[in-house]
Design a protein around this motif. Sequence first.
Motif, mmCIF file in Angstrom:
data_model
loop_
_atom_site.group_PDB
_atom_site.id
_atom_site.type_symbol
_atom_site.label_atom_id
_atom_site.label_comp_id
_atom_site.label_asym_id
_atom_site.label_seq_id
_atom_site.Cartn_x
_atom_site.Cartn_y
_atom_site.Cartn_z
ATOM 1 N N THR A 1 0.824 -1.218 0.000
ATOM 2 C CA THR A 1 0.000 0.000 0.000
ATOM 3 C C THR A 1 0.858 1.268 0.000
ATOM 4 O O THR A 1 0.352 2.363 0.199
ATOM 5 N N VAL A 2 2.145 1.124 -0.238
ATOM 6 C CA VAL A 2 3.067 2.259 -0.180
ATOM 7 C C VAL A 2 2.961 3.105 -1.456
ATOM 8 O O VAL A 2 2.729 2.587 -2.552
ATOM 9 N N LEU A 3 3.132 4.432 -1.292
ATOM 10 C CA LEU A 3 3.159 5.347 -2.424
ATOM 11 C C LEU A 3 4.478 6.120 -2.388
ATOM 12 O O LEU A 3 4.589 7.141 -1.707
ATOM 13 N N PRO A 4 5.492 5.671 -3.119
ATOM 14 C CA PRO A 4 6.749 6.423 -3.160
ATOM 15 C C PRO A 4 6.549 7.728 -3.922
ATOM 16 O O PRO A 4 6.122 7.734 -5.071
ATOM 17 N N ILE A 5 6.842 8.837 -3.264
ATOM 18 C CA ILE A 5 6.637 10.153 -3.872
ATOM 19 C C ILE A 5 7.897 10.994 -3.669
ATOM 20 O O ILE A 5 8.509 10.956 -2.596
ATOM 21 N N GLN A 6 8.279 11.732 -4.705
ATOM 22 C CA GLN A 6 9.505 12.518 -4.638
ATOM 23 C C GLN A 6 9.314 13.729 -3.725
ATOM 24 O O GLN A 6 8.417 14.541 -3.943
ATOM 25 N N LYS A 7 10.187 13.837 -2.719
ATOM 26 C CA LYS A 7 10.100 14.951 -1.765
ATOM 27 C C LYS A 7 11.099 16.055 -2.103
ATOM 28 O O LYS A 7 10.892 17.218 -1.761
ATOM 29 N N GLU A 8 12.193 15.700 -2.698
ATOM 30 C CA GLU A 8 13.161 16.637 -3.273
ATOM 31 C C GLU A 8 13.782 15.882 -4.443
ATOM 32 O O GLU A 8 13.626 14.657 -4.527
ATOM 33 N N PRO A 9 14.446 16.568 -5.373
ATOM 34 C CA PRO A 9 14.911 15.866 -6.576
ATOM 35 C C PRO A 9 15.683 14.577 -6.268
ATOM 36 O O PRO A 9 16.697 14.598 -5.573
#
Length: 243
Positions: free
Chosen positions: A230-238
């Motif tokens: 159920t994880v959503l990897p999302i970019q937090k900084e480049p």
Amino acid sequence: MKLFVYHTPELTPKDQVPDCAIAVDVLRATSTIATVLSAGGEAVQVFSDLDELIAVSETWPPQKRLRAGERGGGKVVGFDLGNSPLDCTPELVEGRRLFISTTNGTRALKRVQDSATVLTAAFINRATVVQYLLEKQPEIVWIVGSGWEGSYSLEDTACAGAIAHSVVEKSQLPPEELAGNDEVISAIALYSQWQNNLLGLFHHASHGKRLLRLECHEDLKYCSQTDVLTVLPIQKEPGVFKS
């Protein structure tokens, strides 16, 4: 919302970025990223260049970092890990940052890193990615396959199709209304044909065969599962992904 599928990062439009970019490298970078974050990793930081990875990771305490390097399907000498999600156990990764560079997946992420939102997707976390799209309704969405050294890969396009197929199903909008390019329709068709035998598809894929020659049978089985995380990897900084 308009979906666009690009088989490789090289095929994306030049000098444009979408509202939301989804990088896909089923075998195995984006499967590994999802697994690490699901297992309690602090973050995953991606690099296309191995020397840059080593230099940046040197600034982190050794007990708080892991270096993962893969070239040609094999582990880079001197690195802690290759690119197998099965090695990323909670005992190993919890609270640590994974610094990773792979043959294909990190190139795709580099291409789209300036997008307003950047996600990573694989079959194992497909449902969570679809849920995000349906909730946030970004206007332009690129689903970018990593391919293999610039060429098309079956498994990445099938995963793009799995995402598009589920968006169509859940939104009840016709595919032609959601599809921004023909590749969306073809990706949905590919996924529809193989959705009940993704492992079989992997065995037909050139990179699947390459991994089989490297005795990565269990990796293929793991990566062929759908909607198990159920994880959503999302970019937090480049280049830095968190859940």
